[in-house]
Design a protein around this motif. Structure first.
Motif, mmCIF file in Angstrom:
data_model
loop_
_atom_site.group_PDB
_atom_site.id
_atom_site.type_symbol
_atom_site.label_atom_id
_atom_site.label_comp_id
_atom_site.label_asym_id
_atom_site.label_seq_id
_atom_site.Cartn_x
_atom_site.Cartn_y
_atom_site.Cartn_z
ATOM 1 N N ASP A 71 -79.486 42.775 -41.287
ATOM 2 C CA ASP A 71 -80.840 42.904 -40.768
ATOM 3 C C ASP A 71 -80.972 42.175 -39.443
ATOM 4 O O ASP A 71 -80.186 41.277 -39.114
ATOM 5 C CB ASP A 71 -81.844 42.310 -41.760
ATOM 6 N N GLU A 72 -81.993 42.546 -38.698
ATOM 7 C CA GLU A 72 -82.298 41.856 -37.442
ATOM 8 C C GLU A 72 -82.579 40.387 -37.733
ATOM 9 O O GLU A 72 -83.339 40.047 -38.625
ATOM 10 C CB GLU A 72 -83.511 42.496 -36.791
ATOM 11 N N GLU A 73 -81.932 39.490 -36.967
ATOM 12 C CA GLU A 73 -82.145 38.054 -37.126
ATOM 13 C C GLU A 73 -83.223 37.541 -36.176
ATOM 14 O O GLU A 73 -84.055 36.727 -36.554
ATOM 15 C CB GLU A 73 -80.838 37.295 -36.876
ATOM 16 N N PHE A 74 -83.186 38.005 -34.929
ATOM 17 C CA PHE A 74 -84.193 37.610 -33.947
ATOM 18 C C PHE A 74 -84.051 38.501 -32.725
ATOM 19 O O PHE A 74 -83.078 39.245 -32.583
ATOM 20 C CB PHE A 74 -84.044 36.136 -33.546
ATOM 21 N N THR A 75 -85.037 38.454 -31.849
ATOM 22 C CA THR A 75 -84.961 39.127 -30.554
ATOM 23 C C THR A 75 -85.181 38.093 -29.463
ATOM 24 O O THR A 75 -85.802 37.053 -29.694
ATOM 25 C CB THR A 75 -86.017 40.242 -30.423
ATOM 26 N N TYR A 76 -84.656 38.369 -28.278
ATOM 27 C CA TYR A 76 -84.894 37.465 -27.162
ATOM 28 C C TYR A 76 -85.021 38.261 -25.869
ATOM 29 O O TYR A 76 -84.472 39.354 -25.739
ATOM 30 C CB TYR A 76 -83.806 36.395 -27.051
ATOM 31 N N ARG A 77 -85.795 37.719 -24.950
ATOM 32 C CA ARG A 77 -86.014 38.354 -23.662
ATOM 33 C C ARG A 77 -85.030 37.807 -22.640
ATOM 34 O O ARG A 77 -84.748 36.614 -22.609
ATOM 35 C CB ARG A 77 -87.437 38.113 -23.165
ATOM 36 N N CYS A 78 -84.524 38.680 -21.821
ATOM 37 C CA CYS A 78 -83.622 38.281 -20.747
ATOM 38 C C CYS A 78 -83.736 39.357 -19.669
ATOM 39 O O CYS A 78 -84.781 39.995 -19.536
ATOM 40 C CB CYS A 78 -82.195 38.111 -21.265
ATOM 41 N N SER A 79 -82.705 39.562 -18.900
ATOM 42 C CA SER A 79 -82.742 40.588 -17.865
ATOM 43 C C SER A 79 -81.373 41.222 -17.727
ATOM 44 O O SER A 79 -80.357 40.642 -18.131
ATOM 45 C CB SER A 79 -83.189 39.991 -16.527
ATOM 46 N N THR A 80 -81.343 42.419 -17.169
ATOM 47 C CA THR A 80 -80.069 43.081 -16.920
ATOM 48 C C THR A 80 -79.391 42.421 -15.728
ATOM 49 O O THR A 80 -79.988 41.608 -15.019
ATOM 50 C CB THR A 80 -80.275 44.572 -16.627
ATOM 51 N N GLN A 81 -78.127 42.778 -15.495
ATOM 52 C CA GLN A 81 -77.426 42.248 -14.328
ATOM 53 C C GLN A 81 -78.142 42.632 -13.040
ATOM 54 O O GLN A 81 -78.063 41.930 -12.035
ATOM 55 C CB GLN A 81 -75.978 42.774 -14.304
ATOM 56 N N ALA A 82 -78.887 43.763 -13.069
ATOM 57 C CA ALA A 82 -79.630 44.210 -11.892
ATOM 58 C C ALA A 82 -81.009 43.565 -11.793
ATOM 59 O O ALA A 82 -81.751 43.838 -10.852
ATOM 60 C CB ALA A 82 -79.783 45.733 -11.926
ATOM 61 N N GLY A 83 -81.357 42.723 -12.774
ATOM 62 C CA GLY A 83 -82.621 42.012 -12.705
ATOM 63 C C GLY A 83 -83.790 42.692 -13.394
ATOM 64 O O GLY A 83 -84.921 42.224 -13.297
ATOM 65 N N GLN A 84 -83.533 43.786 -14.116
ATOM 66 C CA GLN A 84 -84.613 44.465 -14.831
ATOM 67 C C GLN A 84 -84.876 43.773 -16.170
ATOM 68 O O GLN A 84 -83.962 43.260 -16.791
ATOM 69 C CB GLN A 84 -84.253 45.934 -15.064
ATOM 70 N N PRO A 85 -86.120 43.771 -16.636
ATOM 71 C CA PRO A 85 -86.450 43.118 -17.911
ATOM 72 C C PRO A 85 -85.685 43.751 -19.069
ATOM 73 O O PRO A 85 -85.529 44.967 -19.122
ATOM 74 C CB PRO A 85 -87.956 43.336 -18.051
ATOM 75 N N LYS A 86 -85.251 42.917 -19.992
ATOM 76 C CA LYS A 86 -84.467 43.388 -21.129
ATOM 77 C C LYS A 86 -84.864 42.637 -22.381
ATOM 78 O O LYS A 86 -85.193 41.454 -22.334
ATOM 79 C CB LYS A 86 -82.966 43.186 -20.866
ATOM 80 N N ILE A 87 -84.856 43.337 -23.503
ATOM 81 C CA ILE A 87 -85.024 42.710 -24.816
ATOM 82 C C ILE A 87 -83.752 42.956 -25.610
ATOM 83 O O ILE A 87 -83.274 44.089 -25.689
ATOM 84 C CB ILE A 87 -86.241 43.277 -25.565
ATOM 85 N N ALA A 88 -83.208 41.894 -26.172
ATOM 86 C CA ALA A 88 -81.986 41.992 -26.974
ATOM 87 C C ALA A 88 -82.322 41.774 -28.435
ATOM 88 O O ALA A 88 -83.081 40.864 -28.790
ATOM 89 C CB ALA A 88 -80.959 40.962 -26.506
ATOM 90 N N ILE A 89 -81.765 42.617 -29.291
ATOM 91 C CA ILE A 89 -81.923 42.516 -30.741
ATOM 92 C C ILE A 89 -80.625 41.952 -31.311
ATOM 93 O O ILE A 89 -79.560 42.545 -31.124
ATOM 94 C CB ILE A 89 -82.205 43.894 -31.367
ATOM 95 N N ALA A 90 -80.702 40.811 -31.973
ATOM 96 C CA ALA A 90 -79.510 40.176 -32.538
ATOM 97 C C ALA A 90 -79.481 40.397 -34.046
ATOM 98 O O ALA A 90 -80.475 40.163 -34.736
ATOM 99 C CB ALA A 90 -79.503 38.686 -32.229
#
Length: 214
Positions: A71-90
């Motif tokens: 199951d999903e443990e957590f999500t976190y906000r970061c950005s792509t290498q190009a600087g676009q907003p990204k959400i990662a699902i761990a």
């Protein structure tokens, strides 16, 4: 001059999936590539769920099949290498083997302890992931005050024979479901029964199972 990435509406994010893979010593798998370290995984395509994305990405990156996705443990906000907003699902994952065949651009795969994890230099696209170290290793904070505290209430769904739901009016003229604060020494059923008795002056003959949380 490098072309700037297109500006996205502020509700749009690149979504990626990250695999939390542990060995039998509870060390986490990390990969080293261009720009630093990262947790294995990558961008979710439109026709995938997060499990399918994780299976595809790890097959591409380390050449090994994923045998189980948790199951999903957590999500976190970061950005792509190009600087676009990204959400990662761990989410946790298990692998068929540790016989890795690394994708071009990935120079090393390594299992690390929590302490080693905190010493790594992560890629820009993984910025902030080290702040989730306690979620990754599921460690409790040293002090309960280090984590958010929530007031927990229990609410009763009471219907009449016409399937109309009972609500009560508070002192400010606002309506709410019957119920109130869940005390430390109570079960859910005991909390509901006590609150109904206090608020409505009647006894609860029966309390069902937990239906949903909000």
């Amino acid at each position: 001059m490098a072309k700037a990435p297109p500006k996205l509406p502020n509700t749009y994010y690149r979504v990626s999936v990250k695999a939390l893979v542990f060995d039998d010593q509870q060390r986490l798998l990390v990969l080293n590539g261009e720009g630093g370290w990262e947790i294995p995984g990558g961008g979710m395509e439109h026709d995938e769920d997060y499990a399918a994305c994780m299976q595809r990405e790890l097959q591409e990156e380390i050449g090994v099949a994923v045998t189980a996705v948790g199951d999903e443990e957590f999500t976190y906000r970061c950005s792509t290498q190009a600087g676009q907003p990204k959400i990662a699902i761990a989410a946790t994952a298990k692998l068929a083997s540790y016989d890795f065949k690394l994708e071009k651009g990935i120079t090393e795969a390594r299992f690390v302890t929590l302490e080693e994890f905190m010493q790594l230099t992560f890629q820009k696209s993984e910025d902030g992931v080290q702040s989730y170290v306690n979620r990754i290793w599921k460690r409790r904070p040293e002090s309960a005050m280090d984590s958010p505290m929530y007031r927990v209430t229990a609410r009763a769904l009471i219907f009449d024979e016409r399937m109309r739901l009972l609500v009560v009016e508070d002192n400010d003229g606002r309506y709410e479901l019957p119920g109130g604060g869940w005390e430390h020494n109570e079960s859910l059923e005991q909390c509901i029964a006590r609150e109904i008795k206090e608020e409505l002056g009647v006894s609860a003959l029966w309390v069902g199972k937990l239906w949903f949380c909000y």
